[in-house]
Design an enzyme around this catalytic site. Sequence first.
Site, short mmCIF file in Angstrom:
data_model
loop_
_atom_site.label_atom_id
_atom_site.label_comp_id
_atom_site.label_asym_id
_atom_site.label_seq_id
_atom_site.Cartn_x
_atom_site.Cartn_y
_atom_site.Cartn_z
N LYS A 49 33.56 -11.92 -30.07
CA LYS A 49 34.73 -11.90 -29.17
C LYS A 49 34.33 -11.22 -27.86
CE LYS A 49 38.92 -11.83 -27.47
NZ LYS A 49 39.48 -13.08 -26.91
N SER A 50 34.73 -11.82 -26.74
CA SER A 50 34.38 -11.24 -25.45
C SER A 50 34.81 -9.78 -25.41
CB SER A 50 35.06 -11.99 -24.31
OG SER A 50 34.62 -13.33 -24.26
N LEU A 77 42.48 -10.77 -24.15
CA LEU A 77 41.22 -10.04 -24.38
C LEU A 77 41.34 -8.86 -25.35
CD1 LEU A 77 38.39 -10.56 -23.31
CD2 LEU A 77 39.08 -9.61 -21.13
N ASN A 131 31.31 -14.04 -19.67
CA ASN A 131 32.51 -14.90 -19.62
C ASN A 131 33.18 -14.74 -18.26
OD1 ASN A 131 34.97 -16.14 -19.96
ND2 ASN A 131 35.55 -15.03 -21.80
N CYS A 134 37.99 -16.20 -18.31
CA CYS A 134 39.18 -15.89 -19.12
C CYS A 134 40.44 -16.20 -18.31
CB CYS A 134 39.21 -14.44 -19.56
SG CYS A 134 40.76 -14.13 -20.46
N ILE A 196 33.35 -25.89 -22.27
CA ILE A 196 34.31 -25.22 -21.41
C ILE A 196 35.05 -24.10 -22.16
CG2 ILE A 196 34.77 -27.25 -19.98
CD1 ILE A 196 37.32 -27.74 -21.66
N ASN A 197 35.60 -23.19 -21.40
CA ASN A 197 36.63 -22.28 -21.92
C ASN A 197 37.92 -23.10 -22.04
OD1 ASN A 197 38.20 -19.93 -22.51
ND2 ASN A 197 36.81 -18.69 -21.24
N THR A 276 39.24 -24.08 -31.70
CA THR A 276 40.53 -24.33 -32.35
C THR A 276 40.38 -24.81 -33.80
OG1 THR A 276 41.51 -24.82 -30.21
CG2 THR A 276 42.67 -25.65 -32.14
O1 RRO Z 1 41.44 -13.26 -24.90
C1 RRO Z 1 41.88 -14.27 -24.31
O2 RRO Z 1 43.06 -14.37 -23.95
C2 RRO Z 1 41.00 -15.42 -24.00
C3 RRO Z 1 39.77 -15.30 -23.39
BR1 RRO Z 1 38.95 -13.66 -23.04
C4 RRO Z 1 39.06 -16.47 -23.02
O3 RRO Z 1 37.95 -16.45 -22.46
N1 RRO Z 1 39.64 -17.66 -23.27
C5 RRO Z 1 40.84 -17.78 -23.87
O4 RRO Z 1 41.33 -18.90 -24.08
N2 RRO Z 1 41.51 -16.64 -24.23
#
Ligand code: RRO
Length: 315
Positions: A49-50, A77, A131, A134, A196-197, A276
């Site tokens: 997780k970031s 995050l 990242n 976000c 992609i994000n 997902t």
């Molecule tokens: O934690 C998030 O809301 C989140 C992050 Br950091 C991201 O890079 N991409 C996303 O869909 N949610």
Amino acid sequence: MLQSKISLKANIGKYEFNNVMLNAAGIRCATTDELTKVLNSEAGGCVTKSATPEPREGNESPRMKATPLGCINSMGLPNHGLDYYLKFAEENQGKDGKQVLLSIAGLTVDQNLEMLHKIQESSFNGLVELNLSCPNIKGESQIAYDFEAVRDILTKTFKFFTKDLGIKLPPYFDLHQFDQIADVLNDFPIAYVNSINSIGNGLIVNPETESVVIKPKGGFGGLGGDYVKPTALANVRALRLRLKPEIAIIGTGGIKSGRDVFEHVLCGANVVQIGTAFGFEDVKIFSRISKELSEIMAEKGYSSLDDFRGKLKTL
Ligand code: RRO
């Protein structure tokens, strides 16, 4: 082609993955238990997780909602802080042909540089994923839509950072955007991009309750799942056509079957990540999709991903 002769191995530079699939950052990867479960599955590794420099609670709930076509999230995050993930990464990186990708997402440039300094000084010698995309931090833009800001942070980073760095990108929608981001990224010794994000700031409406479905940001959130696959494929393809060959690509977006992995690799993905659908199905998804992908490759007479990577035909 016998299925037993088929290899789903992949690599990013010198880093070898015994399977082309990983989890996508954010999905079932916030705790060491979840990360260990991914490493013990058929996946080729995991991404954490970031992380931010300190632990964060994230946005208010409900902050994720599944739909028949995917999901929307505005997690904000939530994470246990860099030290937690860095320790896990130091302890597990490279074991049994599995890579641990360490994802970081500072709220400011300075936070990113501070974390990169800490990683530089640590014993971790795997891939680091910065990242820059976000979509869910209140009041903040996605850095990667500001090309000069990307150039600035990479210039500052590569003054001291000598480890292997990947960049998590948001989806781009205009061909000039692909040209612009590639022009910036090609100027740096980047190991990979991850594309992609989620598609940022979508809105899902429940017509029965006449309401949005998640609480933060008035219901706006990042989209994943079926909604995003064509956008993800376009981004993987467009970047493969523009980035220098030394920069590998991780394809992420809309993968839930062997066919989806096949399509990402045809567009040029070296490795893929599942978000997902991994959330819906848990680690058994990696064995199911490995079997489906092997069957497709067997039918087509391919024995490795190299046989068709990037070989998408145009009409
Ligand atoms: O934690 C998030 O809301 C989140 C992050 Br950091 C991201 O890079 N991409 C996303 O869909 N949610």
